[in-house]
Write an enzyme that holds these catalytic residues in place. Sequence first.
Site, PDB file in Angstrom:
ATOM      1  CG  ASN A   1     116.618  -4.688 -22.693  1.00  0.00           C
ATOM      2  OD1 ASN A   1     117.156  -4.632 -23.867  1.00  0.00           O
ATOM      3  ND2 ASN A   1     115.428  -4.370 -23.100  1.00  0.00           N
TER       4      ASN A   1
ATOM      5  CE  LYS B   1     114.203  -1.592 -24.464  1.00  0.00           C
ATOM      6  NZ  LYS B   1     112.994  -0.831 -23.954  1.00  0.00           N
TER       7      LYS B   1
ATOM      8  CG  HIS C   1     111.413  -6.506 -22.194  1.00  0.00           C
ATOM      9  ND1 HIS C   1     110.513  -5.705 -23.425  1.00  0.00           N
ATOM     10  CD2 HIS C   1     112.313  -5.468 -21.679  1.00  0.00           C
ATOM     11  CE1 HIS C   1     111.358  -4.566 -22.686  1.00  0.00           C
ATOM     12  NE2 HIS C   1     112.049  -4.502 -22.351  1.00  0.00           N
TER      13      HIS C   1
ATOM     14  CD  GLU D   1     110.816  -3.453 -26.081  1.00  0.00           C
ATOM     15  OE1 GLU D   1     111.325  -4.056 -26.078  1.00  0.00           O
ATOM     16  OE2 GLU D   1     110.540  -1.901 -25.173  1.00  0.00           O
TER      17      GLU D   1
ATOM     18  CD  GLU E   1     111.937  -3.586 -17.694  1.00  0.00           C
ATOM     19  OE1 GLU E   1     112.727  -2.664 -17.849  1.00  0.00           O
ATOM     20  OE2 GLU E   1     111.572  -4.388 -18.898  1.00  0.00           O
TER      21      GLU E   1
ATOM     22  N   GLY F   1     110.729   3.970 -21.764  1.00  0.00           N
ATOM     23  CA  GLY F   1     111.259   4.747 -23.538  1.00  0.00           C
ATOM     24  C   GLY F   1     109.807   5.305 -24.011  1.00  0.00           C
TER      25      GLY F   1
ATOM     26  CB  SER G   1     111.672   6.564 -18.039  1.00  0.00           C
ATOM     27  OG  SER G   1     111.445   6.123 -19.773  1.00  0.00           O
TER      28      SER G   1
HETATM   29  P1  PGA Z   1     114.097   2.496 -21.201  1.00  0.00           P
HETATM   30  O1  PGA Z   1     113.990   0.782 -21.028  1.00  0.00           O
HETATM   31  O2  PGA Z   1     114.734   2.524 -19.802  1.00  0.00           O
HETATM   32  O3  PGA Z   1     114.675   2.911 -22.868  1.00  0.00           O
HETATM   33  O4  PGA Z   1     112.736   3.079 -20.485  1.00  0.00           O
HETATM   34  C1  PGA Z   1     113.231  -0.332 -20.456  1.00  0.00           C
HETATM   35  C2  PGA Z   1     112.894  -1.739 -20.638  1.00  0.00           C
HETATM   36  O5  PGA Z   1     112.696  -1.477 -21.494  1.00  0.00           O
HETATM   37  O6  PGA Z   1     114.162  -2.728 -19.730  1.00  0.00           O
END
Ligand code: PGA
Length: 259
Positions: free
Chosen positions: A11, A13, A97, A99, A169, A175, A215
Amino acid sequence: MSDRRPFVGGNWKMHGTLASAEALARDVASQTSALSGVEIAVFPPFPHLERVVSSLSASTVHTGAQDVYFEGEGAFTGEVSCEMVKDVGATMVLTGHSERRHVLGESDELVGRKTAAAVAAGLVCVLCVGETLEQREAGKTDAVNERQLRACLAGLGPSDAGRLVIAYEPVWAIGTGRTATPEDAQAAHARIRKVLAELLGSDAADAMRVIYGGSVKPANAGSLFGQPDIDGGLIGGASLDASSFAAICEAAVATEGVG
Ligand code: PGA
């Protein structure tokens, strides 16, 4: 033993330029070209989709959008339809997601409509679910995942399962450098699979990939993917580096068939 083929998605982003997206796609394709036994996808920002599709045309890496709107066309300024995603050659999409849910305020109902539209359009849809830190500390992890699954898969049936991947997730792990322990993630995944069995039938639930995100790095991918109900990962930060992403894809191959 499960014969689910692991799935690893990158992803990207809201990162990169057209040139960097193209270069990253090429590097991912070359660094994962020898890997069989894992299905790999990248999810670039909308303006980079078409160029990434063509950069990956000679590889087995799929391209997907990070979001989609449920309407077919019309006066929906700023939105992108499933047909538009398909028209540029992308075959997958993320929905729900965290976000989108927590930064952009998407409801379960909206995520459900997007998921249903994506599946109906023939896209493979990676539906994301997961609890916030507050919900986790209140012991609500399973209840939140279940509520999101029931709301977002409403109206879908066993015949849709082949076009669905579920990404668990935990919001507090995205993140942040904090990862769920493999045991905690496995417990959540097993519960998710149980809910999927109730919603879509046990054959469909057994065949579906439930992947972990939050992460994931080369150093922790093996222990997460080695859990019986964890069928790969959705990777944010580490997917922006082709060699880290390829190492995570390798970890998924190494654990294939463990579950
Ligand atoms: P991350 O993000 O690996 O940076 O924690 C995962 C995601 O949001 O799909």
